[in-house]
Design a protein around this motif. Structure first.
Motif, PDB file in Angstrom:
ATOM      1  N   TRP A   2       9.413  25.846 -31.080  1.00  0.00           N
ATOM      2  CA  TRP A   2       9.653  24.527 -31.650  1.00  0.00           C
ATOM      3  C   TRP A   2       8.640  24.148 -32.723  1.00  0.00           C
ATOM      4  O   TRP A   2       8.935  23.307 -33.581  1.00  0.00           O
ATOM      5  CB  TRP A   2       9.647  23.458 -30.548  1.00  0.00           C
ATOM      6  CG  TRP A   2      10.631  23.764 -29.462  1.00  0.00           C
ATOM      7  CD1 TRP A   2      10.350  24.142 -28.189  1.00  0.00           C
ATOM      8  CD2 TRP A   2      12.061  23.768 -29.560  1.00  0.00           C
ATOM      9  NE1 TRP A   2      11.507  24.369 -27.481  1.00  0.00           N
ATOM     10  CE2 TRP A   2      12.572  24.145 -28.291  1.00  0.00           C
ATOM     11  CE3 TRP A   2      12.954  23.488 -30.591  1.00  0.00           C
ATOM     12  CZ2 TRP A   2      13.931  24.243 -28.036  1.00  0.00           C
ATOM     13  CZ3 TRP A   2      14.314  23.588 -30.338  1.00  0.00           C
ATOM     14  CH2 TRP A   2      14.797  23.957 -29.080  1.00  0.00           C
TER      15      TRP A   2
ATOM     16  N   ASP B 154      10.381  18.540 -20.035  1.00  0.00           N
ATOM     17  CA  ASP B 154      11.347  19.545 -20.492  1.00  0.00           C
ATOM     18  C   ASP B 154      10.732  20.924 -20.670  1.00  0.00           C
ATOM     19  O   ASP B 154      11.456  21.922 -20.758  1.00  0.00           O
ATOM     20  CB  ASP B 154      11.959  19.104 -21.815  1.00  0.00           C
ATOM     21  CG  ASP B 154      10.894  18.786 -22.849  1.00  0.00           C
ATOM     22  OD1 ASP B 154      10.724  19.556 -23.803  1.00  0.00           O
ATOM     23  OD2 ASP B 154      10.198  17.759 -22.698  1.00  0.00           O
ATOM     24  N   ALA B 155       9.389  21.019 -20.718  1.00  0.00           N
ATOM     25  CA  ALA B 155       8.730  22.309 -20.948  1.00  0.00           C
ATOM     26  C   ALA B 155       8.546  23.130 -19.685  1.00  0.00           C
ATOM     27  O   ALA B 155       8.129  24.290 -19.742  1.00  0.00           O
ATOM     28  CB  ALA B 155       7.375  22.088 -21.620  1.00  0.00           C
TER      29      ALA B 155
ATOM     30  N   TYR C 234      -2.891  27.895 -21.799  1.00  0.00           N
ATOM     31  CA  TYR C 234      -1.953  26.961 -21.172  1.00  0.00           C
ATOM     32  C   TYR C 234      -2.279  26.846 -19.694  1.00  0.00           C
ATOM     33  O   TYR C 234      -3.080  27.618 -19.158  1.00  0.00           O
ATOM     34  CB  TYR C 234      -0.511  27.432 -21.360  1.00  0.00           C
ATOM     35  CG  TYR C 234      -0.192  28.755 -20.695  1.00  0.00           C
ATOM     36  CD1 TYR C 234       0.448  28.784 -19.454  1.00  0.00           C
ATOM     37  CD2 TYR C 234      -0.528  29.965 -21.290  1.00  0.00           C
ATOM     38  CE1 TYR C 234       0.739  29.994 -18.829  1.00  0.00           C
ATOM     39  CE2 TYR C 234      -0.234  31.165 -20.681  1.00  0.00           C
ATOM     40  CZ  TYR C 234       0.394  31.179 -19.459  1.00  0.00           C
ATOM     41  OH  TYR C 234       0.672  32.372 -18.833  1.00  0.00           O
TER      42      TYR C 234
ATOM     43  N   TRP D 195       2.664  16.424 -29.843  1.00  0.00           N
ATOM     44  CA  TRP D 195       1.656  17.453 -29.646  1.00  0.00           C
ATOM     45  C   TRP D 195       0.532  17.287 -30.645  1.00  0.00           C
ATOM     46  O   TRP D 195      -0.582  17.670 -30.419  1.00  0.00           O
ATOM     47  CB  TRP D 195       2.279  18.835 -29.779  1.00  0.00           C
ATOM     48  CG  TRP D 195       2.821  19.338 -28.494  1.00  0.00           C
ATOM     49  CD1 TRP D 195       2.823  18.705 -27.295  1.00  0.00           C
ATOM     50  CD2 TRP D 195       3.456  20.586 -28.282  1.00  0.00           C
ATOM     51  NE1 TRP D 195       3.426  19.472 -26.359  1.00  0.00           N
ATOM     52  CE2 TRP D 195       3.829  20.646 -26.935  1.00  0.00           C
ATOM     53  CE3 TRP D 195       3.757  21.681 -29.104  1.00  0.00           C
ATOM     54  CZ2 TRP D 195       4.474  21.733 -26.381  1.00  0.00           C
ATOM     55  CZ3 TRP D 195       4.404  22.760 -28.558  1.00  0.00           C
ATOM     56  CH2 TRP D 195       4.754  22.787 -27.216  1.00  0.00           C
TER      57      TRP D 195
ATOM     58  N   GLU E  74       3.884  25.973 -27.658  1.00  0.00           N
ATOM     59  CA  GLU E  74       4.962  26.644 -26.924  1.00  0.00           C
ATOM     60  C   GLU E  74       5.087  26.067 -25.520  1.00  0.00           C
ATOM     61  O   GLU E  74       4.089  25.710 -24.875  1.00  0.00           O
ATOM     62  CB  GLU E  74       4.681  28.150 -26.836  1.00  0.00           C
ATOM     63  CG  GLU E  74       5.870  28.969 -26.356  1.00  0.00           C
ATOM     64  CD  GLU E  74       7.035  28.950 -27.330  1.00  0.00           C
ATOM     65  OE1 GLU E  74       7.768  27.942 -27.325  1.00  0.00           O
ATOM     66  OE2 GLU E  74       7.205  29.923 -28.079  1.00  0.00           O
ATOM     67  N   ASP E  75       6.323  25.948 -25.039  1.00  0.00           N
ATOM     68  CA  ASP E  75       6.581  25.470 -23.684  1.00  0.00           C
ATOM     69  C   ASP E  75       6.058  26.455 -22.642  1.00  0.00           C
ATOM     70  O   ASP E  75       6.050  27.678 -22.866  1.00  0.00           O
ATOM     71  CB  ASP E  75       8.084  25.306 -23.456  1.00  0.00           C
ATOM     72  CG  ASP E  75       8.697  24.187 -24.265  1.00  0.00           C
ATOM     73  OD1 ASP E  75       7.949  23.435 -24.926  1.00  0.00           O
ATOM     74  OD2 ASP E  75       9.941  24.056 -24.236  1.00  0.00           O
ATOM     75  N   TYR E  76       5.683  25.907 -21.487  1.00  0.00           N
ATOM     76  CA  TYR E  76       5.241  26.769 -20.387  1.00  0.00           C
ATOM     77  C   TYR E  76       6.290  27.807 -20.038  1.00  0.00           C
ATOM     78  O   TYR E  76       5.970  28.990 -19.815  1.00  0.00           O
ATOM     79  CB  TYR E  76       4.914  25.941 -19.139  1.00  0.00           C
ATOM     80  CG  TYR E  76       4.759  26.818 -17.910  1.00  0.00           C
ATOM     81  CD1 TYR E  76       3.664  27.663 -17.771  1.00  0.00           C
ATOM     82  CD2 TYR E  76       5.750  26.848 -16.916  1.00  0.00           C
ATOM     83  CE1 TYR E  76       3.545  28.505 -16.669  1.00  0.00           C
ATOM     84  CE2 TYR E  76       5.631  27.685 -15.816  1.00  0.00           C
ATOM     85  CZ  TYR E  76       4.527  28.507 -15.699  1.00  0.00           C
ATOM     86  OH  TYR E  76       4.417  29.354 -14.618  1.00  0.00           O
TER      87      TYR E  76
ATOM     88  N   PHE F 292       2.704  22.665 -21.719  1.00  0.00           N
ATOM     89  CA  PHE F 292       2.845  23.466 -22.933  1.00  0.00           C
ATOM     90  C   PHE F 292       1.529  24.154 -23.221  1.00  0.00           C
ATOM     91  O   PHE F 292       0.510  23.840 -22.596  1.00  0.00           O
ATOM     92  CB  PHE F 292       3.251  22.584 -24.124  1.00  0.00           C
ATOM     93  CG  PHE F 292       2.163  21.627 -24.551  1.00  0.00           C
ATOM     94  CD1 PHE F 292       1.297  21.954 -25.585  1.00  0.00           C
ATOM     95  CD2 PHE F 292       1.995  20.408 -23.913  1.00  0.00           C
ATOM     96  CE1 PHE F 292       0.276  21.083 -25.971  1.00  0.00           C
ATOM     97  CE2 PHE F 292       0.979  19.524 -24.286  1.00  0.00           C
ATOM     98  CZ  PHE F 292       0.121  19.868 -25.312  1.00  0.00           C
TER      99      PHE F 292
ATOM    100  N   ARG G 278      16.897  21.079 -27.569  1.00  0.00           N
ATOM    101  CA  ARG G 278      16.304  21.530 -26.308  1.00  0.00           C
ATOM    102  C   ARG G 278      17.312  21.543 -25.156  1.00  0.00           C
ATOM    103  O   ARG G 278      17.076  22.190 -24.139  1.00  0.00           O
ATOM    104  CB  ARG G 278      15.110  20.643 -25.946  1.00  0.00           C
ATOM    105  CG  ARG G 278      13.899  20.870 -26.839  1.00  0.00           C
ATOM    106  CD  ARG G 278      12.771  19.910 -26.493  1.00  0.00           C
ATOM    107  NE  ARG G 278      11.568  20.201 -27.254  1.00  0.00           N
ATOM    108  CZ  ARG G 278      10.600  21.009 -26.857  1.00  0.00           C
ATOM    109  NH1 ARG G 278      10.685  21.607 -25.692  1.00  0.00           N
ATOM    110  NH2 ARG G 278       9.547  21.230 -27.616  1.00  0.00           N
TER     111      ARG G 278
END
Length: 444
Positions: free
Chosen positions: A357, A425-426, A398, A6, A362-364, A331, A58
């Motif tokens: 994380w 993975d997000a 996002y 990121w 931040e993940d979606y 993300f 995760r």
């Protein structure tokens, strides 16, 4: 993303250079493809990054690519990341995750657990199973990344170091010796990896991770490196020649420092272009991180940062449009301590918003769950093409399904080569984002 990528933005240093970006002339809009014959023409690609370390905290496994419906919607899966030693040779960044870890049945692509003593376990064996289930899916090893680009300059430095590096990577990952060899000297992981994705962040630039080896000659050496890859890949045994791709920056300053664009694309099958991290908590005020166009009122010096600015930068430097694969984020980026004005947009902030994380990321799937809670409301700029949520003090920007569809339409309208996702993975457990993206990309 986690601590690997990121941070790959490094966009904050290029404001002046971005202002000099040349708009692509209308006559260039439908140029025929130029470059290497391995390009697949008008194919719209959907490329997703599967992160090696996602199996840990995760709890994201290759099996999740099946249950979410993700794998069925991908043309390419980039396995991130392979690493380089100080001499520039390819090595495993995490042997346990790559090929040693016994995968239990509930985490396995086919529901069958690894057994003690089998030649290859871990992620690589699961990717092998994934390819059996989805025979049209191509799996590439992505080399480097934010924290793995330290020694790329050493690998690219001389003709001999380039030849040694490429041979070590093709032997290790494509011929499968990274996991060891059998009694006949054949790689235990042979036939799993179909191609190479170069993720050098960034040639000739100090804007990468601290400690990276950086040389002024990295720019020309990167071109020589991709040429060496192409030479050895074209001699690789087998009916289908492996593909070569590269991850490329959004910032025009990093483009011009490190990449001879028109030369590089002659050797690449395609390049994935950073379409995110355009702004983040490294900035002192809120902004978009992945807008299609520069928003009205953006305080960033013109032309600002946007997908359009980035894509036009590559086109004006000679990149074939059907080899440009636009990166889209699964993300978001966030700030807190935000001034409560203008729905939080372009406002001063005091800190990065807390994330699961990392601060400011931040993940979606986590951001989706915030909407309608704790005062968070969703807002959009339909002209610029981005969305954000704000609750009076915390701001997150996002891409949701609406923005994914908008990105897909942009890709089709501009005749680009497809979409790249960081990182799979997000998404939600049922693949909400990739379903929206894929549906629009493949619709007529």
């Amino acid at each position: 993303m986690s601590a690997r990528k990121w941070r790959a933005a490094t966009l904050l240093t290029g404001l002046v250079a971005a202002a000099a970006t040349v708009a692509v002339p209308p006559a260039q809009a439908h140029q025929p493809d130029r470059g290497h014959g391995h390009d697949h023409g008008s194919q719209v690609r959907t490329v997703g990054y599967f992160i090696q370390w996602g199996i840990y905290a995760r709890d994201y496994h290759a099996a999740n690519l099946v249950t979410s419906g993700t794998a069925a919607r991908l043309t390419h899966l980039n396995y991130a990341f392979g690493s380089l030693d100080e001499q520039g040779n390819c090595v495993s960044a995490d042997a346990w995750a790559d090929f040693q870890r016994p995968v239990p049945a509930e985490q396995s692509v086919d529901g069958v657990a690894d057994v003690a003593g089998q030649p290859v376990s871990g992620n690589l064996n699961q990717l092998r199973k994934l390819k059996v289930k989805y025979p049209n899916l191509k799996v590439h090893i992505s080399l480097g990344g934010w924290s793995g680009s330290k020694y790329f300059s050493n690998a690219a430095l001389t003709p001999q170091s380039r030849a040694n590096h490429v041979k070590s990577c093709l032997d290790g990952w494509l011929k499968g010796t990274i996991a060891g060899t059998d009694a006949n000297g054949k790689g235990l992981a042979a036939g799993i990896i179909d191609g190479v994705d170069l993720d050098w962040e960034w040639p000739a630039s100090t804007a990468g991770a601290p400690g990276n080896v950086v040389r002024p000659e990295d720019k020309v050496n990167f071109t020589a490196l991709v040429k060496e890859y192409r030479t050895q890949l074209d001699k690789f045994p087998g009916r289908h020649k492996p593909e070569l791709t590269a991850y490329l920056p959004a910032n025009s300053r990093e483009i011009d420092k490190g990449f001879e664009v028109s030369k590089v694309f002659k050797y690449l099958d395609f390049g994935t272009v950073q379409g995110y991290d355009l702004h983040g908590a490294w900035d002192l005020e809120t902004n978009q991180q992945s807008a299609l166009r520069t928003p009205k009122g953006d305080p960033t010096p013109a032309p600002g940062y946007s997908t359009e600015v980035t894509i036009d930068s590559y086109l004006s430097r000679g990149a074939p449009r059907n080899k440009l694969v636009l990166g889209v984020p699964f993300f978001g980026r966030g700030w807190t301590g935000v001034t409560n004005a203008n729905r939080g947009l372009f406002q001063k902030a005091t800190a990065a918003a807390p994330g699961k994380w990392e601060a400011g990321g931040e993940d979606y799937k986590e951001l989706k769950a915030k909407v309608g809670k704790d005062g968070f409301k969703i807002y959009r700029d339909d002209r610029a093409g981005f969305s954000w949520i704000f609750n009076g003090t915390t701001f997150w920007t996002y891409d949701d399904p609406t923005e994914m569809r908008r990105k897909a339409r942009y890709i089709k309208d501009r005749c680009l080569g497809g979409a790249m996702i960081w990182s799979l993975d997000a998404d939600t457990a049922d693949g909400e984002l990739i379903k929206s993206l894929h549906r629009e990309l493949t619709s007529r």
